[in-house]
Design an enzyme around this catalytic site. Structure first.
Site, PDB file in Angstrom:
ATOM      1  CB  THR A  48      -1.070   0.130   1.123  1.00  0.00           C
ATOM      2  OG1 THR A  48      -1.488  -1.350   1.229  1.00  0.00           O
ATOM      3  CG2 THR A  48      -1.952   1.014   1.236  1.00  0.00           C
ATOM      4  CE1 TYR A 110       9.665 -13.154 -13.501  1.00  0.00           C
ATOM      5  CE2 TYR A 110      11.761 -12.981 -12.767  1.00  0.00           C
ATOM      6  CZ  TYR A 110      10.892 -12.913 -13.820  1.00  0.00           C
ATOM      7  OH  TYR A 110      11.331 -13.307 -15.238  1.00  0.00           O
ATOM      8  NE  ARG A 141      -0.563  -6.360  -4.513  1.00  0.00           N
ATOM      9  CZ  ARG A 141      -0.593  -5.292  -5.171  1.00  0.00           C
ATOM     10  NH1 ARG A 141       0.262  -4.787  -5.932  1.00  0.00           N
ATOM     11  NH2 ARG A 141      -1.729  -4.441  -4.686  1.00  0.00           N
ATOM     12  CB  ILE A 206      -1.558  -5.913   8.039  1.00  0.00           C
ATOM     13  CG1 ILE A 206      -0.751  -6.333   9.678  1.00  0.00           C
ATOM     14  CG2 ILE A 206      -0.679  -4.777   7.613  1.00  0.00           C
ATOM     15  CD1 ILE A 206       0.608  -6.761   9.152  1.00  0.00           C
TER      16      ILE A 206
END
Length: 295
Positions: A48, A110, A141, A206
């Site tokens: 964020t 990745y 993500r 969170i």
């Protein structure tokens, strides 16, 4: 026993000036606002906070500003993760020295890792720092999950004291909950399931919602912690439309737009993040008006 805070830890945005540079005065203003509005901890340099687009020097400046401004009034957790274990270690040691109260370390996106690589990715840091580490599981993500087998081993490390569970998979979270104790806690990483995650034994959230509704997010968590699940449930459901709108485009685009609509003037974002569609802006504005957050 872990020193990590219970409650609502805001995943704080990074405010920018019109020219795209970091607005440090606004960052301090936001931290003060969160302290007044009962936020229980602040995470900086998270997703964020647009950490992927900040330089290493900007990372350091944001950390220094936040720690100095907070001045021990509220815990500062710093996102120090990387898909390079060595980079993650260097950042973690630096932020510990600067005065961070804890670290959030993400799974290696990745390049990914097998179980043993995943374990060593985190323990390499945990073996060398002296502040609590929160693991960050967000396969949407990163393209990889911290397996339950790896999590079981990692949870035994004295410096690995929590997990931000943001897969949205309640089955995974339920299995992770079997590992919870005084030394290893869990935080919801999804604002739409704070109450279910609290029912599984989480210590808090969170949160992106907390950027906009800090007191409400705090109240959802503490009603759960105090056994008032009916009240927490109603607060969760009452704000579900806003939660959904804050994620109708890639985070943190909508939450920054919301804060700007609310008069906080936090600026825009850095590429590849880009302007929301007009339809989405109109929907978000209508929701904020319905919630009484803007006129």
């Amino acid at each position: 026993m872990t020193n990590l805070p219970k409650g609502s830890i805001v995943a704080l945005i990074t405010p920018f000036h019109e020219d795209g540079t970091i607005n440090f005065e606004k960052l301090k203003e936001l931290i003060e606002w969160h302290i007044v509005n009962k936020t229980d901890g602040i995470l900086i340099l998270g997703t964020t906070g647009e950490s992927p687009t900040l330089t290493h020097e900007e990372d350091d400046d944001v950390v220094a500003c936040a720690i100095e401004c907070a001045n021990h009034r509220i815990p500062i957790i710093v996102g120090a993760g990387s898909n390079s274990t060595q980079t993650q270690l260097e950042k973690s040691l630096k932020y510990e020295k600067m005065g961070a109260d804890g670290l959030l370390l993400i799974s290696p996106y990745y390049n990914k890792a097998n179980d043993e690589g995943m374990i060593r990715h985190f323990t390499t840091v945990a073996d060398q720092v002296h502040i609590p580490i929160i693991l960050y599981n967000i396969p949407g993500r990163t393209g990889c999950t911290i397996s339950l087998n790896a999590l079981k081993q990692l949870s035994k490390h004295p410096m690995i004291q929590g997990i931000k569970e943001a897969s949205g998979d309640i089955s995974y979270a339920t299995n992770a909950a079997t590992l919870l104790n005084d030394d290893f806690v869990m935080y919801s990483g999804n604002d739409d399931i704070i109450v279910p995650m609290m029912a599984l034994g989480s210590s808090g959230v969170i949160s992106v919602l907390a950027d906009v509704l800090p007191k409400t997010t705090h109240d959802i968590v503490f009603n759960c912690l105090n056994g008032n699940y009916k009240t927490a449930q109603q607060l969760q459901l009452d704000n579900l439309d806003l939660i959904h709108d804050l994620f109708m485009e890639v985070n943190p685009i909508p939450v920054k737009e919301a804060l700007n609509m609310m008069g906080f003037h936090v600026g825009k974002y850095r590429l590849p993040l880009y302007e929301m569609s007009e339809d989405h802006k109109a929907k978000l504005e209508a929701t904020l008006k319905a919630r009484g957050l803007i006129a």
